[in-house]
Design a protein around this motif. Structure first.
Motif, PDB file in Angstrom:
ATOM      1  N   ARG A 121       7.675  13.921  -4.734  1.00 23.23           N
ATOM      2  CA  ARG A 121       8.791  14.720  -5.243  1.00 23.23           C
ATOM      3  C   ARG A 121       9.457  15.490  -4.110  1.00 23.23           C
ATOM      4  NH1 ARG A 121       6.124  18.308  -8.514  1.00 23.23           N
ATOM      5  NH2 ARG A 121       6.020  19.618  -6.679  1.00 23.23           N
ATOM      6  N   ASP A 122       8.634  16.071  -3.216  1.00 21.46           N
ATOM      7  CA  ASP A 122       9.186  16.837  -2.096  1.00 21.46           C
ATOM      8  C   ASP A 122       9.939  15.932  -1.124  1.00 21.46           C
ATOM      9  OD1 ASP A 122       8.026  19.024  -3.294  1.00 21.46           O
ATOM     10  OD2 ASP A 122       6.385  19.197  -1.826  1.00 21.46           O
ATOM     11  N   ALA A 123       9.421  14.744  -0.874  1.00 17.99           N
ATOM     12  CA  ALA A 123      10.109  13.802   0.021  1.00 17.99           C
ATOM     13  C   ALA A 123      11.471  13.425  -0.559  1.00 17.99           C
ATOM     14  CB  ALA A 123       9.249  12.559   0.238  1.00 17.99           C
ATOM     15  N   ILE A 124      11.498  13.131  -1.841  1.00 20.12           N
ATOM     16  CA  ILE A 124      12.762  12.768  -2.499  1.00 20.12           C
ATOM     17  C   ILE A 124      13.744  13.940  -2.458  1.00 20.12           C
ATOM     18  CG2 ILE A 124      13.775  12.199  -4.754  1.00 20.12           C
ATOM     19  CD1 ILE A 124      11.214  10.446  -5.202  1.00 20.12           C
ATOM     20  N   ALA A 125      13.257  15.155  -2.665  1.00 18.09           N
ATOM     21  CA  ALA A 125      14.124  16.337  -2.610  1.00 18.09           C
ATOM     22  C   ALA A 125      14.741  16.512  -1.222  1.00 18.09           C
ATOM     23  CB  ALA A 125      13.336  17.585  -3.006  1.00 18.09           C
ATOM     24  N   ARG A 126      14.029  16.050  -0.182  1.00 21.48           N
ATOM     25  CA  ARG A 126      14.552  16.136   1.191  1.00 21.48           C
ATOM     26  C   ARG A 126      15.428  14.936   1.554  1.00 21.48           C
ATOM     27  NH1 ARG A 126       9.086  17.296   2.038  1.00 21.48           N
ATOM     28  NH2 ARG A 126       8.808  15.245   3.005  1.00 21.48           N
ATOM     29  N   GLY A 127      15.678  14.052   0.581  1.00 17.63           N
ATOM     30  CA  GLY A 127      16.493  12.878   0.842  1.00 17.63           C
ATOM     31  C   GLY A 127      15.724  11.734   1.467  1.00 17.63           C
ATOM     32  N   GLN A 128      14.412  11.830   1.466  1.00 16.75           N
ATOM     33  CA  GLN A 128      13.573  10.769   2.002  1.00 16.75           C
ATOM     34  C   GLN A 128      13.086   9.890   0.858  1.00 16.75           C
ATOM     35  OE1 GLN A 128      10.690  13.231   3.947  1.00 16.75           O
ATOM     36  NE2 GLN A 128      11.880  13.377   5.839  1.00 16.75           N
ATOM     37  N   ARG A 129      12.220   8.979   1.169  1.00 16.36           N
ATOM     38  CA  ARG A 129      11.694   8.092   0.143  1.00 16.36           C
ATOM     39  C   ARG A 129      10.182   8.231   0.073  1.00 16.36           C
ATOM     40  NH1 ARG A 129      11.051   2.095   2.001  1.00 16.36           N
ATOM     41  NH2 ARG A 129       9.870   2.447   3.883  1.00 16.36           N
ATOM     42  N   PHE A 130       9.656   7.874  -1.074  1.00 16.44           N
ATOM     43  CA  PHE A 130       8.215   7.796  -1.275  1.00 16.44           C
ATOM     44  C   PHE A 130       7.896   6.321  -1.416  1.00 16.44           C
ATOM     45  CE2 PHE A 130       4.583   7.219  -4.070  1.00 16.44           C
ATOM     46  CZ  PHE A 130       3.649   8.075  -3.532  1.00 16.44           C
ATOM     47  N   SER A 131       6.877   5.865  -0.699  1.00 15.17           N
ATOM     48  CA  SER A 131       6.509   4.457  -0.842  1.00 15.17           C
ATOM     49  C   SER A 131       4.994   4.316  -0.925  1.00 15.17           C
ATOM     50  CB  SER A 131       7.049   3.624   0.323  1.00 15.17           C
ATOM     51  OG  SER A 131       6.476   4.031   1.537  1.00 15.17           O
ATOM     52  N   HIS A 132       4.601   3.315  -1.664  1.00 19.37           N
ATOM     53  CA  HIS A 132       3.202   2.919  -1.743  1.00 19.37           C
ATOM     54  C   HIS A 132       3.197   1.407  -1.838  1.00 19.37           C
ATOM     55  CE1 HIS A 132      -1.056   3.056  -2.514  1.00 19.37           C
ATOM     56  NE2 HIS A 132      -0.878   2.224  -3.522  1.00 19.37           N
ATOM     57  N   LYS A 133       2.598   0.783  -0.815  1.00 19.70           N
ATOM     58  CA  LYS A 133       2.616  -0.682  -0.712  1.00 19.70           C
ATOM     59  C   LYS A 133       4.067  -1.140  -0.728  1.00 19.70           C
ATOM     60  CE  LYS A 133      -1.976  -1.529  -2.316  1.00 19.70           C
ATOM     61  NZ  LYS A 133      -2.773  -2.709  -2.272  1.00 19.70           N
ATOM     62  N   ASP A 134       4.430  -2.016  -1.659  1.00 20.11           N
ATOM     63  CA  ASP A 134       5.803  -2.521  -1.703  1.00 20.11           C
ATOM     64  C   ASP A 134       6.682  -1.750  -2.688  1.00 20.11           C
ATOM     65  OD1 ASP A 134       4.484  -3.424  -3.947  1.00 20.11           O
ATOM     66  OD2 ASP A 134       5.377  -5.416  -3.917  1.00 20.11           O
ATOM     67  N   ARG A 135       6.160  -0.672  -3.229  1.00 25.88           N
ATOM     68  CA  ARG A 135       6.899   0.127  -4.196  1.00 25.88           C
ATOM     69  C   ARG A 135       7.581   1.296  -3.476  1.00 25.88           C
ATOM     70  NH1 ARG A 135       2.555  -2.197  -6.213  1.00 25.88           N
ATOM     71  NH2 ARG A 135       2.539  -2.967  -8.336  1.00 25.88           N
ATOM     72  N   VAL A 136       8.865   1.492  -3.788  1.00 26.03           N
ATOM     73  CA  VAL A 136       9.640   2.537  -3.120  1.00 26.03           C
ATOM     74  C   VAL A 136      10.370   3.352  -4.174  1.00 26.03           C
ATOM     75  CG1 VAL A 136      11.518   3.005  -1.496  1.00 26.03           C
ATOM     76  CG2 VAL A 136       9.960   1.102  -1.067  1.00 26.03           C
ATOM     77  N   ALA A 137      10.344   4.670  -3.989  1.00 27.17           N
ATOM     78  CA  ALA A 137      11.071   5.569  -4.885  1.00 27.17           C
ATOM     79  C   ALA A 137      12.002   6.463  -4.078  1.00 27.17           C
ATOM     80  CB  ALA A 137      10.094   6.430  -5.685  1.00 27.17           C
ATOM     81  N   THR A 138      13.247   6.521  -4.523  1.00 28.95           N
ATOM     82  CA  THR A 138      14.215   7.459  -3.939  1.00 28.95           C
ATOM     83  C   THR A 138      14.736   8.424  -4.991  1.00 28.95           C
ATOM     84  OG1 THR A 138      16.017   5.869  -4.285  1.00 28.95           O
ATOM     85  CG2 THR A 138      14.927   5.847  -2.114  1.00 28.95           C
TER      86      THR A 138
END
Length: 147
Positions: free
Chosen positions: A29-46
Motif C-alpha cells: 500500500r505504501d509503495a503504491i501511495a508513493r507511485g511505485q509498484r508492488f510485485s510478487h513473482k509475476d504479479r504486479v500491483a499499481t
C-alpha cells in the motif's frame, strides 16, 4: 535474525481473514501511495484493487491451502533450489524462499521438495567412489536426514 520474507509471511498468516492489516500489505500500500509498484513473482500491483487481488487471490489462498494440505508441488511449477555444503548440509538458495517460509509458518515438516543445483567440491571429494550410483546414494542419505 529472521529473514524479512519469513517475518512478512508469519505476520500475514496471523491475520489471514484481515490481510489488509498485515505488514506485507502495508508495504505494498505504501509503495503504491508513493507511485511505485508492488510485485510478487509475476504479479504486479499499481493500484489498491490490484494489490487486494494479489493478496486475496494468491497469497491468502496459498497459506490457507498449505495449512490444510501441506506443501503441494503444482504441475508445471519450478522447484525451490538448494545446494549441498562442504559438510553435506543442505543450503537453501534464494530461489523459493517464500515457499519455504510459508511451509515453516504453516507447520509443514515434510514433503518440501528441492532441486539440488550444486554441490561443494569438498563434499564431493569426500565420497569414496564418485560414480553416479555413489553420488545418488549420498544424496539419498542427505534427503533422509531432512525428513
Amino acid at each position: 535474525m529472521m529473514r524479512e520474507e519469513f517475518l512478512l509471511i508469519a505476520d500475514l498468516n496471523s491475520v489471514l481473514s484481515d490481510f489488509r492489516s498485515s505488514l506485507w500489505y502495508a508495504q505494498g500500500r505504501d509503495a503504491i501511495a508513493r507511485g511505485q509498484r508492488f510485485s510478487h513473482k509475476d504479479r504486479v500491483a499499481t493500484t489498491l484493487p490490484e494489490l487486494d487481488e494479489i493478496f486475496s487471490g494468491y497469497l491468502v489462498p496459498l497459506l490457507e491451502t498449505m495449512q490444510r494440505d501441506g506443501y503441494v508441488q503444482r504441475p508445471g511449477t519450478d522447484l525451490p533450489e538448494a545446494m549441498i555444503g562442504r559438510d553435506g548440509t543442505l543450503i537453501k538458495t534464494a530461489h523459493g524462499t517464500h515457499r519455504l517460509a510459508s511451509a515453516k509458518v504453516c507447520g509443514v515438516t515434510q514433503g518440501f521438495p528441492v532441486k539440488v543445483v550444486g554441490v561443494h567440491r569438498i563434499w564431493l571429494d569426500s565420497l569414496p567412489d564418485k560414480n553416479p550410483d555413489q553420488i545418488k546414494s549420498a544424496l539419498k542419505q542427505i534427503e533422509a536426514a531432512y525428513q
